[in-house]
Motif scaffolding. Structure first.
Motif, PDB file in Angstrom:
ATOM      1  N   GLU A 499       0.816  -1.289   0.292  1.00 45.12           N
ATOM      2  CA  GLU A 499       0.134   0.082   0.080  1.00 45.12           C
ATOM      3  C   GLU A 499       0.745   1.413  -0.412  1.00 45.12           C
ATOM      4  N   VAL A 502       0.114   7.807   1.374  1.00 46.83           N
ATOM      5  CA  VAL A 502      -0.388   9.470   1.008  1.00 46.83           C
ATOM      6  C   VAL A 502      -1.157  10.070   1.871  1.00 46.83           C
ATOM      7  N   SER A 507      -2.510   3.658   2.189  1.00 39.69           N
ATOM      8  CA  SER A 507      -3.673   4.368   0.848  1.00 39.69           C
ATOM      9  C   SER A 507      -4.657   2.955   0.915  1.00 39.69           C
ATOM     10  N   GLU A 509      -6.778   2.428  -1.791  1.00 36.09           N
ATOM     11  CA  GLU A 509      -7.022   2.742  -3.129  1.00 36.09           C
ATOM     12  C   GLU A 509      -5.417   2.589  -3.913  1.00 36.09           C
TER      13      GLU A 509
END
Length: 581
Positions: A499, A502, A507, A509
């Protein structure tokens, strides 16, 4: 007076008269002869003076010509002497002799402002050939009081002939050499590029200058004579495949970037390396926004679960962990306010191969704990993962690590969070895991095995390397590396899904996905690393490394293995020669 006396007087007078006439005539002749001699002498003197004058004049002219012939050409403003403008760079070739970079002859346009009568007219005429000309800038140059100004560097032959046809006084051309890259962007980040003055500013072009070419150019010792070509370790055929795979993967998985490297595990030679986005070195300015960043060697990233391979190798090499040992992965680990758990937890005791196969964060963290913080840090340093990679390529980033290692750091680093490395140095460490335990600095120049042995350092036992080859093979056939398999070439490897950070937080995403591999794993010859940055999808809809980074490895190996001379093996023992599809 008697008659006789008169006769005597007359005779006497006559005699005197005759002598006088004779004397006068003789005097006249002498005078005439003296005048002639003087005039002849004067004529001779005048001719002599004229001859001396001509000799002096032509002597001065001849002397000046000799002086001008021996004098060095003057450098006016920013212009260099012609031999400096035409100075050669060595060609760059791939390992098979294919041209990666070469010089071509060109000309550049200049003006002598003091000879320009009407600057506006000159600009109007030049604009018919060079429509993108900056009129304001050119006007300023043509209106200056200098004797030289560059107007446009590196014209095409067609542009030169069109400008010549305009017949503009005060405009001229100087010969130059321009660097040309036949493959365009194929090997952009490896080959690099030069600036407008043909000086290397990136990649191996800059490396060549650092080996003395730039110093010679600075003191005017370069010439237009061809130089010995520089051969690189890159195989242009494999390089083309690698670049095509990463660009197609960006489109397929909707990612922001990708990269890959193919490395000879026994010599450290970089056979192919590409990073996307990239740029065309023929027009480098067009890629300045993001294409110049070489993510493979000059970008650092957390490598996720690929670091579990290094943690496992460390535990096995320490002698404190054996392949038959098991670790309790039933319960999450709580430390420093954080909870460490498995992505696909099995909720049971796991053997070392199972920890590797199921990519258990809990099991890997416990293996690191067995070795200890200092041992962990020392092993990663030994593998070159905490120091800057030493190689010819100038663009190499320094990896990052915690300023002070604590237990929480060792735990998270064990499964790939907390240390950021470059993909290239990660691939080099992977090569050490499978080549018998020798860390070999990567090179972009040809290197033999004997030469590699001179710079290699043993970083782990051969038995540890043998265990890691088994685990790579195990994970590829039974774990997350199935989509990297290529029939006949026995690929082994490990996934890593990290990951991204951010705004200071991880994050859910955005991922950075990596796959590390070696083939053929029973007797490794090449290591391959692929990464895909922020993919939005993968094979089957997911976006983990096994669904996008692993298929990239499969694509690269299936298309390049035969080119690299790797012989396929079919059947369980490799004795089968044919396979039916």
């Amino acid at each position: 007076m008697s008659f006789l006396s008169r006769i005597m007087v007359l005779k006497s007078r006559a005699h005197l008269s005759t002598g006088s006439r004779r004397s006068t005539a003789a005097s006249g002749d002498a005078t005439f002869e003296g005048v002639g001699k003087r005039k002849a002498a004067q004529a001779r003197n005048r001719v002599g003076l004229i001859i001396v004058g001509f000799v002096a004049v032509y002597g001065v002219i001849g002397g000046r010509l000799v002086q001008y012939g021996m004098a060095q050409p003057e450098i006016t403003s920013s212009i260099m002497p012609a031999d400096r403008l035409m100075a050669s760079r060595p060609d760059l070739l791939d390992r098979n002799g294919e041209v990666l970079a070469t010089d071509i002859r060109t000309v550049s346009l200049y003006a002598e402002p003091h000879k320009i009568v009407d600057a506006d007219e000159v600009i109007e005429k030049l604009a018919t050939v060079l429509p993108d000309l900056d009129a304001r800038s050119i006007y300023g140059k043509l209106s200056s009081k200098s004797h030289f100004q560059w107007l446009r560097r590196q014209l095409t032959p067609k542009q030169q002939s069109q400008i010549l046809a305009l017949g503009i006084p005060g405009i001229g051309f100087r010969p130059e050499k321009r660097r040309f890259y036949p493959g365009g962007a194929t090997a952009a980040h490896v080959v690099g590029h030069v600036n407008i003055d043909n000086r290397g500013v990136a990649g191996m072009e800059r490396y060549v200058d650092s080996q003395g070419l730039a110093d010679l150019a600075a003191v005017g010792m370069t010439s237009d004579q061809p130089l010995e070509p520089v051969r690189l370790s890159i195989d242009l055929r494999v390089q083309s495949i690698v670049r095509e795979v990463i660009y197609s993967s960006i489109d397929k998985y909707q990612a922001v970037g990708a990269g890959a490297v193919v490395l000879d595990v026994h010599t450290g030679e970089v056979i192919a390396m590409a990073s996307a986005p990239d740029y065309d070195p023929n027009t480098p300015a067009a890629g300045a926004e993001e294409g110049w960043l070489n993510r493979m060697s000059n970008g650092t990233f957390e490598m996720g679960s690929t670091f579990k391979a290094f943690t496992t190798a460390m535990a096995l090499d320490s002698g404190k962990v054996k392949m038959t040992d098991s670790f309790d992965a039933r319960f999450p680990i709580r430390i420093g306010g954080f909870t460490i758990k498995d992505f696909h937890g099995k909720g049971r005791m796991l053997t070392v191969p199972e920890v590797f196969q199921y990519s258990s964060n809990i099991g890997t963290a416990k293996m690191a704990d067995v070795v200890g913080i200092e041992g962990h840090k020392e092993f990663l340093t030994r593998l070159g993962l905490l120091t800057r990679t030493q190689t010819e390529l100038p663009e190499v980033a320094m990896p990052s690590q915690p300023r002070e290692w604590k237990k929480i750091h060792s735990v998270t680093i064990s499964f790939g969070h907390g240390v950021s490395t470059t993909p290239l140095q990660t691939a080099v460490a992977v090569a050490a895991l499978v080549n018998g335990g020798k860390l070999i600095p990567p090179t972009f120049l040809p290197r033999t095995r004997d030469e590699a042995d001179l710079v290699a350092q043993r970083v782990m036992k051969e038995s540890t390397s043998e265990d890691m080859r088994f685990l790579f093979d195990w994970n590829a056939t039974k774990g997350s590396g199935k989509r990297a398999l290529v029939e006949g070439f026995n690929v082994g490897g490990k996934t890593g899904t990290a990951e991204k950070v951010v705004n200071g937080r991880y994050s859910n995403e955005k991922n950075f996905n990596v796959f590390i591999a070696a083939f053929p794993i029973h007797e490794p010859q090449y290591a391959v690393l692929t990464f895909i940055d922020e993919p939005k999808t993968g094979e089957g809809g997911g976006r983990t490394a096994g669904l996008n980074a692993a298929p990239m490895v499969q694509d690269i190996i299936s298309r390049s293995a035969a080119i690299l001379g790797v012989k396929p093996r079919f059947g369980e023992d490799g004795s089968a020669l044919l396979v039916s599809y």
